[in-house]
Design a protein around this motif. Structure first.
Motif, PDB file in Angstrom:
ATOM      1  N   LEU A  17     -31.246  32.733  11.165  1.00 14.79           N
ATOM      2  CA  LEU A  17     -31.236  31.506  10.374  1.00 14.79           C
ATOM      3  C   LEU A  17     -32.318  30.585  10.924  1.00 14.79           C
ATOM      4  N   SER A  18     -33.345  30.352  10.125  1.00 17.34           N
ATOM      5  CA  SER A  18     -34.459  29.527  10.585  1.00 17.34           C
ATOM      6  C   SER A  18     -34.051  28.061  10.671  1.00 17.34           C
ATOM      7  N   ARG A  19     -34.942  27.248  11.206  1.00 17.82           N
ATOM      8  CA  ARG A  19     -34.636  25.827  11.388  1.00 17.82           C
ATOM      9  C   ARG A  19     -34.436  25.108  10.059  1.00 17.82           C
ATOM     10  N   ASP A  20     -35.094  25.594   8.990  1.00 16.46           N
ATOM     11  CA  ASP A  20     -34.911  24.982   7.674  1.00 16.46           C
ATOM     12  C   ASP A  20     -33.866  25.722   6.839  1.00 16.46           C
ATOM     13  N   SER A  21     -32.931  26.405   7.524  1.00 19.67           N
ATOM     14  CA  SER A  21     -31.738  27.007   6.902  1.00 19.67           C
ATOM     15  C   SER A  21     -32.077  28.119   5.918  1.00 19.67           C
ATOM     16  N   VAL A  22     -33.015  28.969   6.276  1.00 16.99           N
ATOM     17  CA  VAL A  22     -33.351  30.143   5.475  1.00 16.99           C
ATOM     18  C   VAL A  22     -33.017  31.383   6.296  1.00 16.99           C
ATOM     19  N   THR A  23     -32.270  32.309   5.690  1.00 16.64           N
ATOM     20  CA  THR A  23     -31.890  33.532   6.388  1.00 16.64           C
ATOM     21  C   THR A  23     -32.957  34.597   6.174  1.00 16.64           C
ATOM     22  N   ALA A  55     -34.188  41.483  24.638  1.00 17.11           N
ATOM     23  CA  ALA A  55     -35.236  41.312  23.631  1.00 17.11           C
ATOM     24  C   ALA A  55     -34.644  40.877  22.292  1.00 17.11           C
ATOM     25  N   ALA A  56     -33.494  41.455  21.908  1.00 17.58           N
ATOM     26  CA  ALA A  56     -32.863  41.091  20.640  1.00 17.58           C
ATOM     27  C   ALA A  56     -32.400  39.636  20.651  1.00 17.58           C
ATOM     28  N   THR A  57     -31.753  39.221  21.742  1.00 21.78           N
ATOM     29  CA  THR A  57     -31.282  37.835  21.809  1.00 21.78           C
ATOM     30  C   THR A  57     -32.451  36.848  21.893  1.00 21.78           C
ATOM     31  N   THR A  58     -33.500  37.229  22.611  1.00 25.42           N
ATOM     32  CA  THR A  58     -34.672  36.348  22.705  1.00 25.42           C
ATOM     33  C   THR A  58     -35.338  36.183  21.346  1.00 25.42           C
ATOM     34  N   LEU A  59     -35.400  37.266  20.573  1.00 23.90           N
ATOM     35  CA  LEU A  59     -35.980  37.190  19.228  1.00 23.90           C
ATOM     36  C   LEU A  59     -35.206  36.206  18.362  1.00 23.90           C
ATOM     37  N   ARG A  60     -33.885  36.267  18.400  1.00 25.00           N
ATOM     38  CA  ARG A  60     -33.074  35.343  17.598  1.00 25.00           C
ATOM     39  C   ARG A  60     -33.242  33.906  18.078  1.00 25.00           C
ATOM     40  N   ASN A  61     -33.268  33.717  19.383  1.00 25.58           N
ATOM     41  CA  ASN A  61     -33.368  32.355  19.919  1.00 25.58           C
ATOM     42  C   ASN A  61     -34.715  31.705  19.588  1.00 25.58           C
ATOM     43  N   VAL A  62     -35.789  32.472  19.723  1.00 27.75           N
ATOM     44  CA  VAL A  62     -37.123  31.907  19.477  1.00 27.75           C
ATOM     45  C   VAL A  62     -37.315  31.597  17.999  1.00 27.75           C
ATOM     46  N   LEU A  63     -36.958  32.538  17.136  1.00 30.43           N
ATOM     47  CA  LEU A  63     -37.175  32.320  15.701  1.00 30.43           C
ATOM     48  C   LEU A  63     -36.224  31.275  15.131  1.00 30.43           C
ATOM     49  N   GLY A  64     -35.087  31.065  15.772  1.00 32.09           N
ATOM     50  CA  GLY A  64     -34.163  30.041  15.296  1.00 32.09           C
ATOM     51  C   GLY A  64     -34.700  28.630  15.440  1.00 32.09           C
ATOM     52  N   THR A  65     -35.736  28.451  16.238  1.00 32.02           N
ATOM     53  CA  THR A  65     -36.344  27.125  16.417  1.00 32.02           C
ATOM     54  C   THR A  65     -37.559  26.920  15.504  1.00 32.02           C
ATOM     55  N   LYS A  66     -37.851  27.892  14.635  1.00 36.78           N
ATOM     56  CA  LYS A  66     -39.035  27.827  13.776  1.00 36.78           C
ATOM     57  C   LYS A  66     -38.639  27.682  12.314  1.00 36.78           C
ATOM     58  N   ASP A  67     -39.503  27.008  11.553  1.00 39.60           N
ATOM     59  CA  ASP A  67     -39.347  26.970  10.102  1.00 39.60           C
ATOM     60  C   ASP A  67     -39.832  28.285   9.498  1.00 39.60           C
TER      61      ASP A  67
END
Length: 218
Positions: A17-23, A55-67
């Motif tokens: 889920l991106s920062r602008d609420s897009v899955t 790596a999987a958790t880091t991918l989710r954490n990093v992309l969750g802070t991006k639009d």
């Protein structure tokens, strides 16, 4: 036995889920190697599995802070952030993360259609703006040409003849166009030519009641 060569593995697609609420669904590939075999064996039970989970958790954490726009356009910077974060976290395990690459970003079908419609609308808007600018430039050019012709009667007559020539080239059967009476003043003979105001009145009456035309037939 520990393999010291560079090893790669795929990070399974992650629903993010991106920062602008897009899955979106994103997957990646990670390249790593063992930098210290003793630490890799003694400090962690399974360095390969642990690195994959991290790596999987880091991918989710990093992309969750991006639009969404950043996820689509800043893959290189996101990969660099992930590589730095993973390398720092796995250093106590004797693991060196050399590279991370974002493989694919999958959008929902509805969102793809909405983005395509938005892009099409933007293209149509740009086309209308370009057409309007072209008409504006053409209008200015026509105005300049009209001003020049008004200052030069000879240029106006040449343009008139050029237009007639263009019309004649269209293979029309008959062309009829008016000619000003002034063209025939030198050919009109009066038995008792009037003078002064009477002459002007006669010319005006001829202009009103007579409309000479020139007829051209092939």
């Amino acid at each position: 036995k520990v393999d010291l060569r560079t090893v790669s593995f795929d990070v399974p697609p992650q629903e993010i889920l991106s920062r602008d609420s897009v899955t979106v669904s994103v997957d990646a590939v990670v390249y790593f190697r063992i930098s210290n075999a003793t630490v890799a064996v003694s400090n962690v039970e399974d360095y390969g599995r642990s690195t994959r989970l991290l790596a999987a958790t880091t991918l989710r954490n990093v992309l969750g802070t991006k639009d969404l726009s950043q996820i689509l356009s800043e893959r290189e910077s996101i990969s660099h952030i992930m590589q730095s974060s993973l390398d720092e976290a796995t250093d106590p395990w004797g693991v060196k993360v050399e590279r991370v690459e974002i493989k694919d970003v999958r959008l929902p079908v509805q969102l793809q259609r909405a983005m395509a419609a938005e892009a099409e609308a933007a293209r149509e808007a740009r086309a209308k703006v370009i057409a309007a600018e072209g008409e504006q430039r053409a209008s200015k050019a026509l105005k300049q040409a009209a001003d020049i012709m008004m200052d030069s009667p000879a240029a106006l007559q040449l343009r008139y003849l050029q237009t007639l020539n263009s019309i004649a080239g269209e293979k029309n059967s008959t062309i009829v166009f008016p000619i000003p009476m002034e063209f025939f003043h030198g050919f009109i003979h009066h038995p008792n030519p009037p003078h002064g105001d009477d002459y002007d009145q006669t010319i005006r009456q001829q202009n009103i009641h007579q409309t000479p035309t020139l007829k051209i037939e092939p």
